[in-house]
Design a protein around this motif. Structure first.
Motif, PDB file in Angstrom:
ATOM      1  N   ASP A 350      49.679  60.491  35.860  1.00 35.35           N
ATOM      2  CA  ASP A 350      50.260  59.847  37.047  1.00 35.35           C
ATOM      3  C   ASP A 350      49.442  58.633  37.477  1.00 35.35           C
ATOM      4  OD1 ASP A 350      52.351  61.607  37.180  1.00 35.35           O
ATOM      5  OD2 ASP A 350      51.479  62.871  38.750  1.00 35.35           O
ATOM      6  N   LEU A 351      48.119  58.719  37.308  1.00 35.44           N
ATOM      7  CA  LEU A 351      47.228  57.654  37.762  1.00 35.44           C
ATOM      8  C   LEU A 351      47.041  56.536  36.736  1.00 35.44           C
ATOM      9  CD1 LEU A 351      44.343  59.503  39.652  1.00 35.44           C
ATOM     10  CD2 LEU A 351      46.069  57.986  40.621  1.00 35.44           C
ATOM     11  N   MET A 352      47.577  56.697  35.538  1.00 33.27           N
ATOM     12  CA  MET A 352      47.335  55.683  34.507  1.00 33.27           C
ATOM     13  C   MET A 352      47.757  54.276  34.927  1.00 33.27           C
ATOM     14  SD  MET A 352      47.855  57.539  30.777  1.00 33.27           S
ATOM     15  CE  MET A 352      49.622  57.760  31.001  1.00 33.27           C
ATOM     16  N   PRO A 353      48.915  54.063  35.530  1.00 34.72           N
ATOM     17  CA  PRO A 353      49.265  52.702  35.956  1.00 34.72           C
ATOM     18  C   PRO A 353      48.287  52.137  36.992  1.00 34.72           C
ATOM     19  CG  PRO A 353      51.224  54.086  35.885  1.00 34.72           C
ATOM     20  CD  PRO A 353      50.049  55.000  35.732  1.00 34.72           C
ATOM     21  N   THR A 354      47.853  52.986  37.932  1.00 34.50           N
ATOM     22  CA  THR A 354      46.887  52.532  38.934  1.00 34.50           C
ATOM     23  C   THR A 354      45.551  52.206  38.292  1.00 34.50           C
ATOM     24  OG1 THR A 354      47.937  53.869  40.657  1.00 34.50           O
ATOM     25  CG2 THR A 354      45.667  53.182  41.048  1.00 34.50           C
ATOM     26  N   MET A 355      45.093  53.074  37.369  1.00 31.26           N
ATOM     27  CA  MET A 355      43.831  52.818  36.689  1.00 31.26           C
ATOM     28  C   MET A 355      43.909  51.530  35.879  1.00 31.26           C
ATOM     29  SD  MET A 355      42.269  56.542  35.569  1.00 31.26           S
ATOM     30  CE  MET A 355      43.551  56.956  34.393  1.00 31.26           C
ATOM     31  N   ALA A 356      45.055  51.284  35.260  1.00 25.57           N
ATOM     32  CA  ALA A 356      45.218  50.056  34.479  1.00 25.57           C
ATOM     33  C   ALA A 356      45.115  48.827  35.375  1.00 25.57           C
ATOM     34  CB  ALA A 356      46.568  50.080  33.762  1.00 25.57           C
ATOM     35  N   GLU A 357      45.730  48.881  36.544  1.00 28.67           N
ATOM     36  CA  GLU A 357      45.664  47.758  37.481  1.00 28.67           C
ATOM     37  C   GLU A 357      44.237  47.542  37.977  1.00 28.67           C
ATOM     38  OE1 GLU A 357      48.434  48.742  40.520  1.00 28.67           O
ATOM     39  OE2 GLU A 357      50.208  48.461  39.244  1.00 28.67           O
ATOM     40  N   GLN A 358      43.534  48.633  38.290  1.00 35.63           N
ATOM     41  CA  GLN A 358      42.156  48.512  38.757  1.00 35.63           C
ATOM     42  C   GLN A 358      41.251  47.953  37.651  1.00 35.63           C
ATOM     43  OE1 GLN A 358      41.080  52.409  40.176  1.00 35.63           O
ATOM     44  NE2 GLN A 358      41.987  52.095  42.187  1.00 35.63           N
ATOM     45  N   ALA A 359      41.494  48.382  36.421  1.00 33.35           N
ATOM     46  CA  ALA A 359      40.703  47.889  35.302  1.00 33.35           C
ATOM     47  C   ALA A 359      40.860  46.379  35.152  1.00 33.35           C
ATOM     48  CB  ALA A 359      41.120  48.592  34.005  1.00 33.35           C
ATOM     49  N   LEU A 360      42.088  45.906  35.185  1.00 31.64           N
ATOM     50  CA  LEU A 360      42.328  44.468  35.063  1.00 31.64           C
ATOM     51  C   LEU A 360      41.725  43.703  36.229  1.00 31.64           C
ATOM     52  CD1 LEU A 360      46.003  44.275  33.734  1.00 31.64           C
ATOM     53  CD2 LEU A 360      43.914  43.603  32.534  1.00 31.64           C
ATOM     54  N   ALA A 361      41.836  44.273  37.432  1.00 28.05           N
ATOM     55  CA  ALA A 361      41.326  43.588  38.625  1.00 28.05           C
ATOM     56  C   ALA A 361      39.807  43.435  38.592  1.00 28.05           C
ATOM     57  CB  ALA A 361      41.740  44.353  39.883  1.00 28.05           C
ATOM     58  N   SER A 362      39.116  44.300  37.850  1.00 30.00           N
ATOM     59  CA  SER A 362      37.655  44.217  37.788  1.00 30.00           C
ATOM     60  C   SER A 362      37.182  42.976  37.051  1.00 30.00           C
ATOM     61  CB  SER A 362      37.084  45.458  37.091  1.00 30.00           C
ATOM     62  OG  SER A 362      37.314  45.411  35.682  1.00 30.00           O
ATOM     63  N   GLY A 363      38.036  42.390  36.237  1.00 28.76           N
ATOM     64  CA  GLY A 363      37.667  41.192  35.488  1.00 28.76           C
ATOM     65  C   GLY A 363      37.091  41.475  34.116  1.00 28.76           C
ATOM     66  N   SER A 364      36.555  42.664  33.887  1.00 30.60           N
ATOM     67  CA  SER A 364      35.891  42.956  32.613  1.00 30.60           C
ATOM     68  C   SER A 364      36.829  42.894  31.408  1.00 30.60           C
ATOM     69  CB  SER A 364      35.208  44.330  32.679  1.00 30.60           C
ATOM     70  OG  SER A 364      34.183  44.334  33.660  1.00 30.60           O
ATOM     71  N   PRO A 365      38.066  43.424  31.502  1.00 29.70           N
ATOM     72  CA  PRO A 365      38.949  43.331  30.336  1.00 29.70           C
ATOM     73  C   PRO A 365      39.224  41.893  29.892  1.00 29.70           C
ATOM     74  CG  PRO A 365      39.765  44.999  31.833  1.00 29.70           C
ATOM     75  CD  PRO A 365      38.661  44.272  32.554  1.00 29.70           C
ATOM     76  N   GLY A 366      39.122  40.948  30.809  1.00 28.48           N
ATOM     77  CA  GLY A 366      39.345  39.549  30.462  1.00 28.48           C
ATOM     78  C   GLY A 366      38.272  38.979  29.553  1.00 28.48           C
ATOM     79  N   ASN A 367      37.128  39.675  29.439  1.00 26.05           N
ATOM     80  CA  ASN A 367      36.060  39.240  28.535  1.00 26.05           C
ATOM     81  C   ASN A 367      36.234  39.804  27.133  1.00 26.05           C
ATOM     82  OD1 ASN A 367      34.758  38.041  30.790  1.00 26.05           O
ATOM     83  ND2 ASN A 367      33.813  40.010  31.310  1.00 26.05           N
ATOM     84  N   ASN A 368      37.161  40.740  26.974  1.00 27.84           N
ATOM     85  CA  ASN A 368      37.329  41.418  25.696  1.00 27.84           C
ATOM     86  C   ASN A 368      37.895  40.464  24.643  1.00 27.84           C
ATOM     87  OD1 ASN A 368      36.927  44.247  24.804  1.00 27.84           O
ATOM     88  ND2 ASN A 368      39.046  44.066  24.086  1.00 27.84           N
ATOM     89  N   PRO A 369      37.536  40.643  23.370  1.00 20.50           N
ATOM     90  CA  PRO A 369      38.109  39.778  22.351  1.00 20.50           C
ATOM     91  C   PRO A 369      39.638  39.855  22.312  1.00 20.50           C
ATOM     92  CG  PRO A 369      36.554  41.356  21.382  1.00 20.50           C
ATOM     93  CD  PRO A 369      36.553  41.591  22.847  1.00 20.50           C
ATOM     94  N   ARG A 370      40.160  41.035  22.527  1.00 23.32           N
ATOM     95  CA  ARG A 370      41.607  41.238  22.626  1.00 23.32           C
ATOM     96  C   ARG A 370      41.898  41.681  24.057  1.00 23.32           C
ATOM     97  NH1 ARG A 370      45.243  45.674  19.205  1.00 23.32           N
ATOM     98  NH2 ARG A 370      47.273  45.146  20.135  1.00 23.32           N
ATOM     99  N   VAL A 371      42.519  40.808  24.836  1.00 27.64           N
ATOM    100  CA  VAL A 371      42.775  41.100  26.240  1.00 27.64           C
ATOM    101  C   VAL A 371      44.098  41.858  26.348  1.00 27.64           C
ATOM    102  CG1 VAL A 371      43.105  40.144  28.543  1.00 27.64           C
ATOM    103  CG2 VAL A 371      41.518  39.041  26.948  1.00 27.64           C
ATOM    104  N   PRO A 372      44.058  43.069  26.904  1.00 26.15           N
ATOM    105  CA  PRO A 372      45.275  43.880  26.957  1.00 26.15           C
ATOM    106  C   PRO A 372      46.178  43.523  28.129  1.00 26.15           C
ATOM    107  CG  PRO A 372      43.466  45.092  27.922  1.00 26.15           C
ATOM    108  CD  PRO A 372      42.893  43.782  27.447  1.00 26.15           C
ATOM    109  N   THR A 373      47.457  43.805  27.979  1.00 26.98           N
ATOM    110  CA  THR A 373      48.386  43.756  29.099  1.00 26.98           C
ATOM    111  C   THR A 373      48.262  45.059  29.883  1.00 26.98           C
ATOM    112  OG1 THR A 373      50.165  44.802  27.845  1.00 26.98           O
ATOM    113  CG2 THR A 373      49.991  42.386  27.724  1.00 26.98           C
ATOM    114  N   THR A 374      48.878  45.108  31.043  1.00 23.16           N
ATOM    115  CA  THR A 374      48.870  46.348  31.822  1.00 23.16           C
ATOM    116  C   THR A 374      49.495  47.487  31.023  1.00 23.16           C
ATOM    117  OG1 THR A 374      49.057  45.062  33.868  1.00 23.16           O
ATOM    118  CG2 THR A 374      49.572  47.410  34.008  1.00 23.16           C
TER     119      THR A 374
END
Length: 385
Positions: A350-374
């Protein structure tokens, strides 16, 4: 293009480095420190050792030992009040990542006020709090050499990434002897945390020649010694290598940033109270497999650095060996899956969509070589289960 490199002003390494604290205080012009730690450090006698060294040199100190694992905004309040009420001119942070992260936050809030949420990323915190001397007792977080702190907003169940020069300790005393009593579970979790720091710094889109050198050196120390430190806790060469590797990994990611593993890890920790190093360990094989296609050569370098692959191995072979090694490492060090940890499947899903949004908002996924979508983040959480 230039790269800004940020380090503690003073770093003292080796057996007994923590005993150099009086000289470090004198160098900084400080004489009234507050020791910020946790109750375990008091029970193990580490706090008393520091106090005795200070007392022998005529230095008065006080102790705040109420920090908690995975610190929250509420948990640091008493420490902030202690700083504001006292006449301290410095802070000594003693313990693992949680006491050091707590001390970083306490030093800033104690001097400048406000709420921790006021200092979360993307704000760049340049204010200088009380001079902070970090003495790590685990080989994992590297917090003694980073410009980051992680504090959980317990109301929103969000781990807040806080960044800036204001969070960088002015001194770090790297004494591997303080890790000799660390139990196997903590050794495993913090060790894989350090490995994750080094790998993510190396594949980060913000990597630079300086951070690359630190990350590679860290991986060469951690790869051959993590299992030994786990199985043979009194092995001094392994403990020393892990401690130095952890600090080098901290320097690497502080100057290059972490990436997708950390971005996905923080929401799991906030929602389900999974220790930070453990949630990183859960994620590392899955996220590495997802990311390899966008940085195959870099990940192959990681495989060779940790000893999973040989120099003669092709990129494809090296990366296959890397994934096998990360899975084998988790199995040998008994890293549980989310289900084995005791997380409720329905709540997790149930929390996976919220966790995905929080992960992206942290900025760290944007540093990944492959940047994921939500949507891809949700699928990664699903595959992790």
């Amino acid at each position: 293009m230039t790269n800004r490199i940020v380090l503690p002003r003073i770093m003292q390494t080796g057996a007994g480095a923590s005993k150099e604290i009086p000289q470090i205080l004198a160098t900084l012009g400080c004489s009234r420190p507050l020791i910020i730690t946790d109750k375990m450090m008091v029970e193990l006698g580490y706090v008393r050792r520091i106090e005795e060294v200070l007392e022998a040199n005529g230095i008065l100190s006080d102790v705040f030992a109420d920090t908690v694992p995975e610190p929250t905004s509420a948990s640091i309040t008493a420490g902030v009040e202690r700083v504001r009420a006292g006449d301290f001119d410095s802070i000594i942070a003693l313990g693992g990542g949680s006491p050091i992260d707590s001390a970083k936050a306490i030093g800033i809030l104690g001097k400048f006020g406000g709420d921790m949420r006021d200092y979360k990323f993307p704000r760049d915190v340049c204010e200088e709090g009380l001079p902070l001397i970090a003495i790590p007792t685990t080989a994992g977080t590297g917090s003694e050499a980073t410009r980051f702190t992680i504090i959980t907003d317990e109301i929103r169940d969000e781990k807040m990434l806080c960044v800036g020069l204001g969070f960088m300790p002015v001194a770090a005393l790297i004494d591997y002897e303080l890790t000799m009593s660390v139990p196997p579970r903590v050794t495993a979790d913090t060790g894989i945390d350090a490995l994750t720091h080094a790998m993510e710094a190396y594949v980060s889109q913000k990597a630079n020649p300086y951070s690359d050198g630190q990350a590679q050196a860290a991986m060469k120390l951690i790869g051959p010694n993590l299992r030994t430190a786990y199985h043979e806790p009194e092995n001094r060469p392994a403990r020393e290598a892990m401690m130095l590797g952890s600090t080098l990994a901290g320097i690497a990611f502080s100057n290059a940033s972490v990436a997708l593993v950390h971005g996905m890890s923080r929401p799991i920790g906030a929602a389900f109270h999974v220790p930070h190093g453990l949630s990183n360990a859960m994620l590392l094989p899955t996220v590495t497999e997802f990311s390899i296609p966008a940085a195959a050569e870099r990940y192959a370098d990681c495989a060779r650095a940790i000893g999973a692959a040989c120099e003669k191995d092709s990129t494809e072979v090296a990366n296959a060996k890397l994934l096998d090694e990360l899975t084998a490492l988790n199995n040998e060090l008994q890293v549980p899956s989310p289900a084995q940890f005791g997380i409720d499947k329905a709540i997790f899903f149930d929390l996976m969509p919220t966790m995905a949004e929080q992960a992206l908002a942290s900025g760290s996924p944007g540093n990944n070589p492959r940047v994921p979508t939500t949507e891809e983040l949700v699928e990664l959480y699903r595959s992790l289960w």
